[in-house]
Every structure is written in C-alpha cells, then in structure tokens.
Design a protein around this motif. Structure first.
Motif, PDB file in Angstrom:
ATOM      1  N   VAL A  52      20.275 -23.268  39.649  1.00  0.00           N
ATOM      2  CA  VAL A  52      20.034 -23.115  38.212  1.00  0.00           C
ATOM      3  C   VAL A  52      21.307 -22.672  37.500  1.00  0.00           C
ATOM      4  O   VAL A  52      21.602 -23.137  36.378  1.00  0.00           O
ATOM      5  CB  VAL A  52      18.889 -22.113  37.970  1.00  0.00           C
ATOM      6  CG1 VAL A  52      18.705 -21.852  36.478  1.00  0.00           C
ATOM      7  CG2 VAL A  52      17.590 -22.631  38.569  1.00  0.00           C
ATOM      8  N   ALA A  53      22.098 -21.787  38.115  1.00  0.00           N
ATOM      9  CA  ALA A  53      23.339 -21.320  37.489  1.00  0.00           C
ATOM     10  C   ALA A  53      24.315 -22.482  37.308  1.00  0.00           C
ATOM     11  O   ALA A  53      24.962 -22.609  36.247  1.00  0.00           O
ATOM     12  CB  ALA A  53      23.967 -20.219  38.329  1.00  0.00           C
ATOM     13  N   VAL A  54      24.437 -23.336  38.332  1.00  0.00           N
ATOM     14  CA  VAL A  54      25.331 -24.505  38.211  1.00  0.00           C
ATOM     15  C   VAL A  54      24.846 -25.431  37.105  1.00  0.00           C
ATOM     16  O   VAL A  54      25.643 -25.952  36.302  1.00  0.00           O
ATOM     17  CB  VAL A  54      25.419 -25.244  39.560  1.00  0.00           C
ATOM     18  CG1 VAL A  54      26.139 -26.571  39.400  1.00  0.00           C
ATOM     19  CG2 VAL A  54      26.135 -24.384  40.591  1.00  0.00           C
ATOM     20  N   ALA A  55      23.520 -25.630  37.037  1.00  0.00           N
ATOM     21  CA  ALA A  55      22.976 -26.489  35.980  1.00  0.00           C
ATOM     22  C   ALA A  55      23.244 -25.905  34.600  1.00  0.00           C
ATOM     23  O   ALA A  55      23.640 -26.623  33.665  1.00  0.00           O
ATOM     24  CB  ALA A  55      21.474 -26.680  36.201  1.00  0.00           C
ATOM     25  N   LEU A  56      23.040 -24.591  34.435  1.00  0.00           N
ATOM     26  CA  LEU A  56      23.310 -23.952  33.143  1.00  0.00           C
ATOM     27  C   LEU A  56      24.795 -24.059  32.776  1.00  0.00           C
ATOM     28  O   LEU A  56      25.139 -24.287  31.600  1.00  0.00           O
ATOM     29  CB  LEU A  56      22.892 -22.481  33.191  1.00  0.00           C
ATOM     30  CG  LEU A  56      21.395 -22.188  33.121  1.00  0.00           C
ATOM     31  CD1 LEU A  56      21.142 -20.689  33.299  1.00  0.00           C
ATOM     32  CD2 LEU A  56      20.821 -22.655  31.785  1.00  0.00           C
ATOM     33  N   ALA A  83      20.064 -17.254  28.490  1.00  0.00           N
ATOM     34  CA  ALA A  83      21.064 -18.319  28.376  1.00  0.00           C
ATOM     35  C   ALA A  83      20.884 -19.093  27.076  1.00  0.00           C
ATOM     36  O   ALA A  83      21.869 -19.408  26.392  1.00  0.00           O
ATOM     37  CB  ALA A  83      20.958 -19.258  29.575  1.00  0.00           C
ATOM     38  N   ALA A  84      19.646 -19.394  26.706  1.00  0.00           N
ATOM     39  CA  ALA A  84      19.391 -20.131  25.466  1.00  0.00           C
ATOM     40  C   ALA A  84      19.856 -19.339  24.253  1.00  0.00           C
ATOM     41  O   ALA A  84      20.392 -19.911  23.279  1.00  0.00           O
ATOM     42  CB  ALA A  84      17.896 -20.444  25.354  1.00  0.00           C
ATOM     43  N   THR A  85      19.694 -18.022  24.289  1.00  0.00           N
ATOM     44  CA  THR A  85      20.185 -17.186  23.187  1.00  0.00           C
ATOM     45  C   THR A  85      21.700 -17.291  23.071  1.00  0.00           C
ATOM     46  O   THR A  85      22.249 -17.381  21.963  1.00  0.00           O
ATOM     47  CB  THR A  85      19.767 -15.727  23.410  1.00  0.00           C
ATOM     48  OG1 THR A  85      18.351 -15.655  23.596  1.00  0.00           O
ATOM     49  CG2 THR A  85      20.152 -14.864  22.230  1.00  0.00           C
ATOM     50  N   GLY A  86      22.388 -17.279  24.219  1.00  0.00           N
ATOM     51  CA  GLY A  86      23.836 -17.452  24.196  1.00  0.00           C
ATOM     52  C   GLY A  86      24.248 -18.819  23.690  1.00  0.00           C
ATOM     53  O   GLY A  86      25.217 -18.955  22.919  1.00  0.00           O
ATOM     54  N   PHE A  87      23.505 -19.879  24.089  1.00  0.00           N
ATOM     55  CA  PHE A  87      23.787 -21.233  23.610  1.00  0.00           C
ATOM     56  C   PHE A  87      23.676 -21.280  22.084  1.00  0.00           C
ATOM     57  O   PHE A  87      24.522 -21.864  21.397  1.00  0.00           O
ATOM     58  CB  PHE A  87      22.785 -22.212  24.220  1.00  0.00           C
ATOM     59  CG  PHE A  87      23.123 -22.658  25.610  1.00  0.00           C
ATOM     60  CD1 PHE A  87      22.894 -23.953  26.030  1.00  0.00           C
ATOM     61  CD2 PHE A  87      23.669 -21.777  26.524  1.00  0.00           C
ATOM     62  CE1 PHE A  87      23.198 -24.370  27.321  1.00  0.00           C
ATOM     63  CE2 PHE A  87      23.972 -22.165  27.806  1.00  0.00           C
ATOM     64  CZ  PHE A  87      23.736 -23.474  28.210  1.00  0.00           C
ATOM     65  N   ALA A  88      22.594 -20.681  21.554  1.00  0.00           N
ATOM     66  CA  ALA A  88      22.351 -20.748  20.121  1.00  0.00           C
ATOM     67  C   ALA A  88      23.405 -19.978  19.336  1.00  0.00           C
ATOM     68  O   ALA A  88      23.741 -20.349  18.202  1.00  0.00           O
ATOM     69  CB  ALA A  88      20.956 -20.202  19.810  1.00  0.00           C
ATOM     70  N   LEU A  89      23.941 -18.910  19.908  1.00  0.00           N
ATOM     71  CA  LEU A  89      24.925 -18.100  19.201  1.00  0.00           C
ATOM     72  C   LEU A  89      26.321 -18.719  19.230  1.00  0.00           C
ATOM     73  O   LEU A  89      27.128 -18.487  18.321  1.00  0.00           O
ATOM     74  CB  LEU A  89      24.959 -16.693  19.803  1.00  0.00           C
ATOM     75  CG  LEU A  89      25.931 -15.700  19.186  1.00  0.00           C
ATOM     76  CD1 LEU A  89      25.604 -15.452  17.708  1.00  0.00           C
ATOM     77  CD2 LEU A  89      25.914 -14.380  19.965  1.00  0.00           C
ATOM     78  N   THR A  90      26.624 -19.498  20.251  1.00  0.00           N
ATOM     79  CA  THR A  90      27.983 -19.999  20.470  1.00  0.00           C
ATOM     80  C   THR A  90      28.570 -20.753  19.276  1.00  0.00           C
ATOM     81  O   THR A  90      29.771 -20.574  18.972  1.00  0.00           O
ATOM     82  CB  THR A  90      28.015 -20.878  21.730  1.00  0.00           C
ATOM     83  OG1 THR A  90      27.663 -20.072  22.863  1.00  0.00           O
ATOM     84  CG2 THR A  90      29.402 -21.477  21.956  1.00  0.00           C
ATOM     85  N   ASN A  92      29.002 -16.766  25.104  1.00  0.00           N
ATOM     86  CA  ASN A  92      29.106 -17.051  26.547  1.00  0.00           C
ATOM     87  C   ASN A  92      28.886 -15.803  27.395  1.00  0.00           C
ATOM     88  O   ASN A  92      28.574 -15.886  28.577  1.00  0.00           O
ATOM     89  CB  ASN A  92      30.440 -17.710  26.881  1.00  0.00           C
ATOM     90  CG  ASN A  92      31.635 -16.830  26.520  1.00  0.00           C
ATOM     91  OD1 ASN A  92      31.482 -15.670  26.106  1.00  0.00           O
ATOM     92  ND2 ASN A  92      32.830 -17.374  26.666  1.00  0.00           N
ATOM     93  N   THR A  93      29.042 -14.607  26.815  1.00  0.00           N
ATOM     94  CA  THR A  93      28.780 -13.370  27.560  1.00  0.00           C
ATOM     95  C   THR A  93      27.312 -13.259  27.949  1.00  0.00           C
ATOM     96  O   THR A  93      26.973 -12.765  29.034  1.00  0.00           O
ATOM     97  CB  THR A  93      29.187 -12.154  26.712  1.00  0.00           C
ATOM     98  OG1 THR A  93      30.565 -12.271  26.363  1.00  0.00           O
ATOM     99  CG2 THR A  93      28.970 -10.856  27.473  1.00  0.00           C
ATOM    100  N   LEU A  94      26.424 -13.739  27.079  1.00  0.00           N
ATOM    101  CA  LEU A  94      24.995 -13.679  27.396  1.00  0.00           C
ATOM    102  C   LEU A  94      24.661 -14.580  28.584  1.00  0.00           C
ATOM    103  O   LEU A  94      23.701 -14.322  29.311  1.00  0.00           O
ATOM    104  CB  LEU A  94      24.168 -14.079  26.174  1.00  0.00           C
ATOM    105  CG  LEU A  94      24.421 -13.261  24.901  1.00  0.00           C
ATOM    106  CD1 LEU A  94      23.437 -13.659  23.810  1.00  0.00           C
ATOM    107  CD2 LEU A  94      24.331 -11.778  25.192  1.00  0.00           C
ATOM    108  N   LEU A  95      25.470 -15.630  28.777  1.00  0.00           N
ATOM    109  CA  LEU A  95      25.256 -16.504  29.934  1.00  0.00           C
ATOM    110  C   LEU A  95      25.545 -15.746  31.233  1.00  0.00           C
ATOM    111  O   LEU A  95      24.893 -15.971  32.266  1.00  0.00           O
ATOM    112  CB  LEU A  95      26.156 -17.735  29.821  1.00  0.00           C
ATOM    113  CG  LEU A  95      25.795 -18.932  30.705  1.00  0.00           C
ATOM    114  CD1 LEU A  95      24.418 -19.458  30.349  1.00  0.00           C
ATOM    115  CD2 LEU A  95      26.841 -20.038  30.554  1.00  0.00           C
ATOM    116  N   ILE A  96      26.504 -14.811  31.199  1.00  0.00           N
ATOM    117  CA  ILE A  96      26.816 -14.006  32.389  1.00  0.00           C
ATOM    118  C   ILE A  96      25.623 -13.117  32.744  1.00  0.00           C
ATOM    119  O   ILE A  96      25.257 -12.978  33.921  1.00  0.00           O
ATOM    120  CB  ILE A  96      28.077 -13.173  32.145  1.00  0.00           C
ATOM    121  CG1 ILE A  96      29.275 -14.093  31.904  1.00  0.00           C
ATOM    122  CG2 ILE A  96      28.346 -12.240  33.324  1.00  0.00           C
ATOM    123  CD1 ILE A  96      30.542 -13.360  31.526  1.00  0.00           C
TER     124      ILE A  96
END
Length: 389
Positions: free
Chosen positions: A133-137, A97-104, A111-115
């Motif tokens: 955790v999913a709701v928090a992310l 998820a953090a990798t997806g956040f950094a790329l956004t 956002n695909t990495l978040l899936i």
C-alpha cells in the motif's frame, strides 16, 4: 493554484528525526501512557507542514486556512490510528494520505502527512500489505505531483523519510509482539509453577498427616474404651496421642517452612524472564556454591526478587547484572544496574530484606548515586546462624 519553490525541499534531510521517534511510538502498547506521550511528541514534526508557507505569495491566507482545515481533519484520525488494525487501520492511513494529497496543491508540506500515513500502515497492517500500500500511495502521489506540474523533488520526503518510518514501524510492531509473547510465556511459567506447587503441597500434606491422624484416631478410640475399665492404660494412650500430635505439629511447621522458601535457581529464571520481558539486558554469573540451609537460600532468592523488582519499578535501567558466588566464608549476591540511581530511601521491601539477612548474621549494602546506577550486595556467612538453625 499557487505552487511552492523547489528550494523548500532543503528541509527534507532534516526531517529524518521522526524515524526514531515514530519507531519508539510503534513499540509501545496501544493506549498506554508512554504511547500517548510519544503520540504528542510526534506532532512536533507537523512544523514541516507549515514551513513551505514561507514561500507562498499572494495566496498565503488561503493556504494557511486550508492548512489548518487539513490538520483539523488529520489530527483526530492520527490520534485514533494507533488503536486500529486490519481494515480500520488501512482506512485511517488512507484518510491521512488523502488529506495530504488534498493539501498539496496549496501547500507542498502536505507530503508530511503522507509520512504519518506510512507509519500507520506499518503499525496496523501485515508487513507485505503495509509495503504494498505504501508503494502504491507513493506512486499515486508522484502522479499527483505530475498532474499539478509541481517539482518532483517533493517526493524526497515521502520516499526517503517515509520509507525509513515505515520500516521502523514494522520492526517496532514485531518487537511489541515479541515482548507480548515473552510476557505470556512468563505468565504461563508462573501458572504452571503454582499448579506444581499446589500438587506438591497436596502430596506432602497427605503423606505427612494421613498416617499421623489415623494413629491419633485409633489411640483416642482405645483410650475411650479403656477409660472406665483401666484408667492407667487409658492415660498411657492419651499420653501417646499427645506425643504424636506434638510430632505432627513439628512436622507441619517444618513442611510450611519448606513451602515458603524460594529456590535461587527458580528465582534466577523468573528474574531473567521479567527483565527480558521489560526490555532489559540481563546477565547472570553464578559460581558453584556449597550446600545452603533453606533459610539462607530463601534469603538469597528473596533478595534477588526484591532487587530486581526495584530495578524494574524505579531504576529506568537498560541493563542489569547478577552475580552469585563465594566471598571467603560467605556467599555473596550482587545486583548491579545502569539506571538513574538516587538517594536510597529504605522502603518495606528493603527493610524486610535487611531484617531477614541480619537475622542470619549477614549484611545488606546498597550503593546508589544519581546517573550512575544502583548496586545491591548481600552477604551471608556460611557458618552463621543459618547453618545452626
């Protein structure tokens, strides 16, 4: 910082396909060949990471470089995440998820990495923890988009598709655990059956040979004592010892034949456990049967075992049906599956089954065609050699 056009969100409904694929991956055992294949197939959906780059303008080289850098971090974590549970599984999901956040900020396809992170949560965590955790992310990602002044429609993919994937992962994990319990139950049933069989064999041998060997020992002792004084009486006792030994040998052979035989009722139970444990639908229809000779019942039971073994190993079926009943003056076993089917090449199992059936005056027929499935029919005459043995 360059943001992407909101029009790219049109891809999100088409991303629903990962749900079924990831759900199937979750249902596989960690580390086995089928799961490795699913993990590779799931990587196809990384195409949605690259699609938003079409709308990137002058910053395209930077966005492309950062995208490949993010994937270089994501892929090793993703590949290992299937083997993690508990804290390590949670850390792996958060890292994706953090990798997806950094790329956004440079590529909204992050956002695909978040899936993928949601899928990892569903597989590695208890369902309450995974959902929390999913709701928090998701909430943090929404805040991150707001900070970046990016369009809120970019939440569609993590919300809808990610939620569906999370649910599929949780259900897939439960299915995997259920199958594992079924396998353990079958193993325990087999173990208890072996223990009971050993105890039965021990009792039978004690009852069968204990008295007989005592008689042989006693008469042999009498013959030895009479050998010098009364040769005729000694010879009589020796003859009786010979007869007792022959009777004991006959009884042992009969007992061994009974030990080797398999009961059709027990084999049906084992077949159901094996089929359900492998994820197959199992149906059995058994009509009342007349008393069968041990050799006939053993042939039916071993035929059912061999047929189901072939279904589990080769058929790639989803359903198997077993029917046992009378056909005139014969008893019939029929095993039908809806698998791939093929040209039947008789192996050791089928050849041995055919020899066993024909020795009892019966017939074995196998019909199989590609894409149709396989049907095995075994016919044993009720008044054949098996009734006279």
């Amino acid at each position: 910082m360059r943001t992407s056009s909101p029009e790219v969100t049109a891809r999100d409904p088409n991303a629903a396909a990962p749900t079924a694929t990831l759900r199937a991956a979750m249902a596989a055992e960690p580390g086995d060949a089928s799961q490795r294949a699913w993990r590779r197939l799931n990587l196809v959906y990384l195409i949605f990471v690259f699609l938003p780059l079409v709308w990137v303008g002058e910053d395209l080289p930077l966005a492309v470089g950062l995208t490949f850098a993010a994937l270089a971090v994501f892929l090793p974590i993703y590949w290992k995440s299937f083997l993690f549970e508990g804290r390590m599984g949670l850390l792996a999901a958060l890292a994706m998820a953090a990798t997806g956040f950094a790329l956004t900020p440079w590529n909204s396809g992050g956002n695909t990495l978040l899936i993928y992170a949601f899928a990892s949560l569903g597989f590695s965590q208890r369902w309450r923890v995974a959902i929390g955790v999913a709701v928090a992310l998701f909430a943090v990602y929404a805040g991150w988009l707001w900070v970046l002044s990016m369009p809120m429609p970019f939440l569609v993919a993590p919300g809808l598709i990610g939620g569906a994937v999370l649910a599929g992962a949780i259900l897939g994990k439960r299915e995997m655990q259920r199958n594992e319990r079924l396998r353990l139950t079958q193993a325990e049933v087999d173990r208890l059956a072996r223990v009971a069989e050993r105890e039965r064999i021990a009792r039978d041998l004690h009852d069968l040979l204990g008295h007989t060997l005592s008689v042989i020992a006693l008469k042999s002792e009498l013959a030895r004592k009479l050998a010098e004084r009364d040769g005729s009486a000694a010879a009589t006792h020796i003859g009786e010892v010979e007869q007792v030994a022959r009777d004991a040998l006959k009884q042992v052979r009969e007992a061994v034949t009974g030990m080797r035989s398999a009961e059709i009722a027990n084999e049906l139970v084992n077949a159901r456990l094996a089929a359900v444990g492998a994820g197959l639908e199992f149906e059995a229809h058994v009509d009342p049967l007349p008393p069968l000779e041990p050799a006939q019942e053993n042939a039916l039971a071993m035929g059912l075992r061999e047929a189901l073994t072939n279904v589990l190993r080769h058929a790639k079926a989803r359903r198997v049906q077993v029917q046992i009943g009378r056909q005139g003056r014969a008893v019939q076993l029929e095993v039908q599956d809806d698998g791939a089917g093929s040209v039947v090449a008789p192996g050791n199992g089928l050849s041995g089954m055919r020899e066993r059936v024909e020795a009892l005056g019966g017939q074995l027929m196998v019909d199989s065609a590609a894409g149709v499935g396989t049907r095995l029919r075994l016919l044993l005459p009720l008044d054949g050699p098996g009734r006279r043995s």
